[in-house]
Design an enzyme around this catalytic site. Structure first.
Site, PDB file in Angstrom:
ATOM      1  CG  ASP A  60       8.271   3.781  -2.442  1.00  0.00           C
ATOM      2  OD1 ASP A  60       7.238   4.476  -2.381  1.00  0.00           O
ATOM      3  OD2 ASP A  60       8.915   3.427  -1.444  1.00  0.00           O
ATOM      4  CG  ASP A  69      10.534   0.693   0.903  1.00  0.00           C
ATOM      5  OD1 ASP A  69      10.601   0.843   2.140  1.00  0.00           O
ATOM      6  OD2 ASP A  69       9.760   1.361   0.187  1.00  0.00           O
ATOM      7  CG  HIS A 108      -0.171   2.617   7.197  1.00  0.00           C
ATOM      8  ND1 HIS A 108       1.091   2.515   6.664  1.00  0.00           N
ATOM      9  CD2 HIS A 108      -0.075   2.133   8.459  1.00  0.00           C
ATOM     10  CE1 HIS A 108       1.901   1.968   7.555  1.00  0.00           C
ATOM     11  NE2 HIS A 108       1.213   1.739   8.666  1.00  0.00           N
ATOM     12  CE  LYS A 151       2.687   6.690   4.517  1.00  0.00           C
ATOM     13  NZ  LYS A 151       2.725   5.546   3.619  1.00  0.00           N
ATOM     14  CG  MET A 157       5.913   1.736   5.122  1.00  0.00           C
ATOM     15  SD  MET A 157       5.237   3.000   6.232  1.00  0.00           S
ATOM     16  CE  MET A 157       5.980   2.521   7.781  1.00  0.00           C
ATOM     17  CB  ALA A 210       9.506   6.989   2.423  1.00  0.00           C
ATOM     18  CB  ALA A 239       3.968   1.289  12.966  1.00  0.00           C
ATOM     19  NE  ARG A 272       3.112   2.406  -3.746  1.00  0.00           N
ATOM     20  CZ  ARG A 272       4.076   3.101  -3.175  1.00  0.00           C
ATOM     21  NH1 ARG A 272       4.211   3.113  -1.864  1.00  0.00           N
ATOM     22  NH2 ARG A 272       4.916   3.788  -3.916  1.00  0.00           N
TER      23      ARG A 272
END
Length: 286
Positions: free
Chosen positions: A10, A185, A54, A51, A47, A12, A43, A159
């Site tokens: 990944d 992460d 998200h 986005k 993750m 970030a 928020a 994802r």
């Protein structure tokens, strides 16, 4: 040969942007401008997803959904998601420029992995335009994988769909999914790896799951630091991770361990189920 051939990392929170802060700031401001105050925890929960997805996941959270109804006298719809995303993207592009530094040891470990004969791919929840900024800056600072893909190249199916993983396997010429290790992460990273049939590994220090800046992490008393590590590890294992590592530095050693499991004809996910069963009987230690 029955061994790991490729690593999919990944971005970030895993290889750049310690603590994964670029998206958090943009999500908070996007909802604030819409008259909805969201928390950092809210928020961070989705993750790792594309986005736009998200944003939809946040709106489906009961508290945020209720705030939306109170503000607009109706439930949110698809156009609301689109409008929020249109407002989010410029905020994200402005924020992302400040968060492209590789995490500690990432360039060096990438070199070690390549010296082991491994190929390095990547997946992300960012779009092409976001990754143009990240990749260019990270490359200047010493890190670039062998393959880069975003959900823009998989018809916006990010994802937990495994399609970016499959594209990595194809591009890197990896001979089987189970000869691949996915490192990320977030829970979405773990779910992506499970759905792709690869070994799923959660990396703890610097993760969005931990949610701390480098200086905040280093300033923690040792007891608090270990508690933070334990909480993140537990979250990854609940998401279905095969393994967790505290830092990317542990990845070469883990690859050797997985190679040993492959020689025993172990496979991802099924191996995790064996661990779970043995843990119930208190007779398994990693």
């Amino acid at each position: 040969m029955n061994k790991i051939e490729g690593i999919i990392l990944d971005w970030a929170g895993t290889t750049v942007d310690f603590g994964c802060f670029a998206p958090v700031n943009a999500f908070l401001e996007t909802f604030r401008k819409a008259g909805i105050e969201v928390t950092v925890e809210e928020a961070r929960t989705p993750m790792g997803m594309l986005k736009k997805d998200h944003i939809g996941a946040m709106l489906r959270m009961p508290r945020i959904g209720q705030l939306w109804k109170e503000k607009y006298n109706r439930a949110f719809d698809e156009e609301d998601i689109n409008e929020l995303y249109r407002n989010f993207e410029p905020l994200m592009l402005a924020s992302i420029k400040e968060f492209t530094d590789p995490l500690p040891h990432v360039p060096d470990i990438a070199a070690v992995l390549r010296s082991m004969g491994l190929k390095i791919g990547s997946t992300t929840g960012y779009t092409d335009i976001m990754m143009d900024i990240v990749v260019s800056s990270a490359k200047e600072k010493g890190y670039v994988p062998d393959f880069i893909i975003t959900p823009d190249s998989t018809d916006s199916f990010g994802r937990p769909f495994p399609y970016m993983i499959f594209r990595n396997i194809e591009a890197l010429r990896i001979t089987a999914p189970w000869k691949t290790v996915k490192v990320g992460d977030t829970a979405a990273d773990i779910q992506e790896g499970i759905n792709g049939g690869v070994w799923s590994v959660g990396v703890i220090v610097g993760s969005s799951e931990m949610g701390l800046k480098l200086e905040e992490y280093e300033a923690l008393p040792e007891t608090d630091r270990q508690n933070a590590i334990s909480r993140a590890r537990d979250a990854f294992m609940r998401a279905g991770a095969d393994f967790t590592i505290e830092s990317i530095k542990e990845l070469p050693e883990l690859i050797n361990k997985i190679n040993g499991l492959l020689e025993e004809n172990k496979r991802p996910n099924t191996y995790k189920m064996v661990i779970d069963e043995k843990e119930k009987n208190n007779d398994w230690k990693i």
